[in-house]
Design a protein around this motif. Structure first.
Motif, PDB file in Angstrom:
ATOM      1  N   TYR A 219      -1.476   0.861  -3.608  1.00  0.00           N
ATOM      2  CA  TYR A 219      -0.636   1.732  -2.778  1.00  0.00           C
ATOM      3  C   TYR A 219       0.341   2.548  -3.611  1.00  0.00           C
ATOM      4  CZ  TYR A 219      -2.594  -0.886   1.066  1.00  0.00           C
ATOM      5  OH  TYR A 219      -3.467  -1.459   1.952  1.00  0.00           O
TER       6      TYR A 219
ATOM      7  N   HIS B 278       0.027   8.727   1.141  1.00  0.00           N
ATOM      8  CA  HIS B 278      -0.288   8.990   2.554  1.00  0.00           C
ATOM      9  C   HIS B 278      -0.958  10.342   2.768  1.00  0.00           C
ATOM     10  CE1 HIS B 278       4.030  10.492   2.392  1.00  0.00           C
ATOM     11  NE2 HIS B 278       3.333  11.554   2.654  1.00  0.00           N
TER      12      HIS B 278
ATOM     13  N   ASP C  87       4.352   3.133  -2.635  1.00  0.00           N
ATOM     14  CA  ASP C  87       4.851   4.384  -2.041  1.00  0.00           C
ATOM     15  C   ASP C  87       5.350   4.157  -0.612  1.00  0.00           C
ATOM     16  OD1 ASP C  87       3.704   5.333  -4.369  1.00  0.00           O
ATOM     17  OD2 ASP C  87       2.489   6.873  -3.392  1.00  0.00           O
ATOM     18  N   ARG C  88       4.525   3.486   0.189  1.00  0.00           N
ATOM     19  CA  ARG C  88       4.903   3.404   1.605  1.00  0.00           C
ATOM     20  C   ARG C  88       6.054   2.441   1.833  1.00  0.00           C
ATOM     21  NH1 ARG C  88      -0.426   0.757   4.498  1.00  0.00           N
ATOM     22  NH2 ARG C  88      -0.295  -1.285   3.513  1.00  0.00           N
TER      23      ARG C  88
ATOM     24  N   SER D  34       9.143   4.384   1.055  1.00  0.00           N
ATOM     25  CA  SER D  34       9.461   5.325   2.143  1.00  0.00           C
ATOM     26  C   SER D  34      10.099   4.600   3.327  1.00  0.00           C
ATOM     27  CB  SER D  34       8.199   6.040   2.627  1.00  0.00           C
ATOM     28  OG  SER D  34       7.600   6.736   1.561  1.00  0.00           O
ATOM     29  N   ARG D  35       9.522   3.435   3.662  1.00  0.00           N
ATOM     30  CA  ARG D  35      10.063   2.667   4.794  1.00  0.00           C
ATOM     31  C   ARG D  35      11.478   2.177   4.507  1.00  0.00           C
ATOM     32  NH1 ARG D  35       4.986  -0.134   5.666  1.00  0.00           N
ATOM     33  NH2 ARG D  35       5.819  -1.930   4.550  1.00  0.00           N
TER      34      ARG D  35
END
Ligand code: MG
Length: 382
Positions: A47, A55, A359-360, A363-364
């Motif tokens: 990821y 994304h 990455d995600r 971001s979260r």
């Protein structure tokens, strides 16, 4: 298969920092490879961004698929040169473990945040991951890898960082950056396998994303000659397959050039063992002509893809996320998991925590701590 005399020999490894009994069913480098595959940092690579933010699409390379491609190229070339395939594979699979979320944008941002606290460098961070940050074994922190694997992971290093490593580990992986000298041939090989892999897959991903037109590459001799040869041999091929065939031929030419050039250099220098090869100057490399072609490719990708306005826009958002996350955790360390929150070296602890994020997840966390979605804002500003 018999290895070359100058190949790294697991039976003559300089060993692990914490001595362990020898493995029963595999050799020392195979054990390293297996430890890397089972590590948490390795799983997170799936990821983490290579060039495109994770994304943006399911088919783009991530750090994991990139590392697998580097391992494949590294193994093939190691086999052809009778070098140690397992060591080459271990280095390839670990070489990007220290990468931050969001690729180079994340690394730049974290380096700026850490400016007054020793800086941040992904290569050094890969070594920190395998030496200190993985927490899975009862007797030691990190994965306790062999010297040869760690040496290959630390591909470059500033003099200042090398001196710090040398204080901590005299005669260890920092030494060659102080005294000059090369890493093992397998490490030199993975360096170039990395370059062959990302040039090819960044072209593929760049064209797939629509940001790069393959025609832009046809001003360069290497893509042009393979594209023309492939088209002449297969005149009815569709654009996607023609691109794959061109890339496949480009990779083959680089691999063959590297093997022939390196085999000749090894014949000339004739190092008697792996240690002698380290004293010879770089022995693994391309011919001068191929080096020039690869450099031209790198320049073109830099201008046409890595600095494409759309890539730059998302990297701007990525930079903002990393920067604001860093500030938020420094101000409120309790927002981090305990093992990071309770450390005394707060800035380094925050850098280690943020660098490990996918990455995600980054971001979260950014959304949770700031209430703002940086990527949505960047996308809306177009
Ligand atoms: Mg890489």
């Amino acid at each position: 298969m018999t290895l070359a005399g100058c190949a790294s020999d697991p039976a003559r490894s300089r060993g692990r920092r914490h001595p362990e009994p020898p493995p029963r069913l595999r050799d020392e480098f195979q054990r390293d490879r297996d430890r890397i595959v089972h590590s948490t940092a390795f799983r997170r690579l799936v990821y983490k961004t290579q060039v495109f933010i994770n994304h943006e699409g399911d088919l783009f390379r991530t750090r994991l698929t990139h590392s697998l491609e580097v391992a494949q190229l590294g193994r093939s070339m190691a086999r052809a040169l009778a070098l140690n395939e397992d060591l080459a594979e271990a280095i390839a699979l670990a070489h990007d473990l220290g990468h931050t979320p969001f690729g180079h944008a994340g690394q730049d941002a974290l380096h700026r945040c850490m400016h007054a606290h020793g800086g941040f460098e992904h290569n050094l961070q890969s070594l920190r991951v395998v030496d200190a940050l993985e927490a899975r074994y009862p007797g030691f922190d990190g994965l306790n890898l062999c010297f040869e694997t760690r040496e290959g992971i630390l591909k470059h290093c500033s003099l200042q960082d090398a001196q710090r490593i040398e204080r901590d580990e005299p005669g260890g992986v920092g030494q060659r950056f102080i005294e000059g000298g090369q890493p093992s041939l397998e490490a030199q090989l993975i360096n170039l396998a990395d370059e062959i892999a990302y040039h090819a897959h960044d072209i593929d991903d760049g064209v797939r994303s629509g940001l790069l037109q393959f025609d832009q590459l046809l001003g360069l001799p290497m893509p042009r000659r393979h594209h023309e040869a492939a088209r002449q041999e297969h005149p009815t091929l569709g654009a996607r397959r023609l691109l794959f065939e061109t890339l496949r031929r480009m990779i083959s030419e680089q691999v063959h050039d590297l093997i022939d050039t390196t085999a000749a250099a090894l014949r000339d220098a004739a190092p008697i063992d792996a240690q002698a090869a380290r004293q010879c100057g770089p022995l693994v490399g391309f011919s001068a002509g191929m080096r020039a072609e690869c450099t031209a490719l790198k320049r073109l990708l830099m201008a046409a893809l890595y600095r494409h306005p759309q890539v730059v826009r998302t990297t701007g958002a990525a930079r903002l996320v990393v920067h604001e996350l860093f500030e938020a955790y420094v101000a409120q360390p309790g927002e981090m998991p305990d093992e990071f929150a309770r450390r005394d070296d707060r800035h380094r602890a925050v850098a280690d925590y943020v660098a490990g994020m996918t990455d995600r997840f980054a971001s979260r966390e950014h959304l949770r701590l700031t209430g703002r979605d940086a990527f949505a804002i960047a996308a809306a500003s177009t």
